[in-house]
Design a protein around this motif. Structure first.
Motif, PDB file in Angstrom:
ATOM      1  N   SER A  24      67.072  60.140  25.850  1.00  0.00           N
ATOM      2  CA  SER A  24      67.810  61.338  26.105  1.00  0.00           C
ATOM      3  C   SER A  24      69.507  60.745  26.003  1.00  0.00           C
ATOM      4  CB  SER A  24      67.771  61.583  27.592  1.00  0.00           C
ATOM      5  OG  SER A  24      67.967  60.293  28.407  1.00  0.00           O
ATOM      6  N   ILE A  41      70.525  58.921  23.349  1.00  0.00           N
ATOM      7  CA  ILE A  41      70.573  59.076  21.754  1.00  0.00           C
ATOM      8  C   ILE A  41      70.673  60.527  21.436  1.00  0.00           C
ATOM      9  CG2 ILE A  41      69.484  58.890  19.874  1.00  0.00           C
ATOM     10  CD1 ILE A  41      68.194  56.227  20.778  1.00  0.00           C
ATOM     11  N   ILE A  42      70.057  61.342  22.324  1.00  0.00           N
ATOM     12  CA  ILE A  42      69.965  62.877  21.787  1.00  0.00           C
ATOM     13  C   ILE A  42      71.574  63.372  22.398  1.00  0.00           C
ATOM     14  CG2 ILE A  42      69.046  65.329  22.748  1.00  0.00           C
ATOM     15  CD1 ILE A  42      66.361  63.578  22.666  1.00  0.00           C
ATOM     16  N   VAL A  85      74.077  61.928  22.721  1.00  0.00           N
ATOM     17  CA  VAL A  85      75.267  61.302  21.708  1.00  0.00           C
ATOM     18  C   VAL A  85      75.327  62.184  20.372  1.00  0.00           C
ATOM     19  CG1 VAL A  85      75.745  59.235  20.271  1.00  0.00           C
ATOM     20  CG2 VAL A  85      75.377  58.978  22.682  1.00  0.00           C
ATOM     21  N   ILE A  86      74.123  62.383  19.860  1.00  0.00           N
ATOM     22  CA  ILE A  86      73.963  63.220  18.443  1.00  0.00           C
ATOM     23  C   ILE A  86      74.592  64.633  18.842  1.00  0.00           C
ATOM     24  CG2 ILE A  86      72.465  64.255  17.036  1.00  0.00           C
ATOM     25  CD1 ILE A  86      70.708  61.614  17.249  1.00  0.00           C
ATOM     26  N   ILE A  87      74.251  65.180  20.058  1.00  0.00           N
ATOM     27  CA  ILE A  87      74.801  66.717  20.306  1.00  0.00           C
ATOM     28  C   ILE A  87      76.446  66.334  20.512  1.00  0.00           C
ATOM     29  CG2 ILE A  87      74.938  68.149  22.148  1.00  0.00           C
ATOM     30  CD1 ILE A  87      71.920  67.829  22.621  1.00  0.00           C
ATOM     31  N   ILE A 116      78.484  64.351  19.047  1.00  0.00           N
ATOM     32  CA  ILE A 116      79.053  63.845  17.595  1.00  0.00           C
ATOM     33  C   ILE A 116      78.930  65.442  16.792  1.00  0.00           C
ATOM     34  CG2 ILE A 116      78.729  62.756  15.604  1.00  0.00           C
ATOM     35  CD1 ILE A 116      77.753  60.424  17.201  1.00  0.00           C
ATOM     36  N   GLY A 117      77.821  65.967  17.088  1.00  0.00           N
ATOM     37  CA  GLY A 117      77.737  67.437  16.309  1.00  0.00           C
ATOM     38  C   GLY A 117      78.722  68.310  16.813  1.00  0.00           C
ATOM     39  N   THR A 137      82.186  67.328  15.482  1.00  0.00           N
ATOM     40  CA  THR A 137      82.467  67.451  14.343  1.00  0.00           C
ATOM     41  C   THR A 137      82.632  69.064  14.079  1.00  0.00           C
ATOM     42  OG1 THR A 137      80.843  65.910  13.549  1.00  0.00           O
ATOM     43  CG2 THR A 137      81.430  67.151  11.768  1.00  0.00           C
TER      44      THR A 137
END
Length: 61
Positions: A4, A6-7, A9-11, A13-14, A17
């Motif tokens: 969770s 990692i998910i 962190v990806i959200i 970062i997205g 961006t």
């Protein structure tokens, strides 16, 4: 727990961006499309109105 994070962190970062792309993207229209003149005419009413040949107005009293 680790998946969770990692998910998330990806959200993040997205989203960062996408926000940076919206802020720093060039705002110049592509020449030849005519979008600049069409965008400026949205709230401008016509200046010449046809006033002949219509129905007569009746007073409301």
């Amino acid at each position: 727990m680790r998946a969770s994070i990692i998910i998330v962190v990806i959200i993040v970062i997205g989203a960062s961006t996408a926000g940076a792309w919206l802020v720093f993207a060039p705002r110049t229209p592509v020449p030849g499309q005519g979008t600049a003149s069409a965008a400026g005419d949205v709230f401008k009413p016509p200046q010449d109105y046809k006033t002949s040949g219509g129905q007569q107005m009746k007073p409301r009293w």
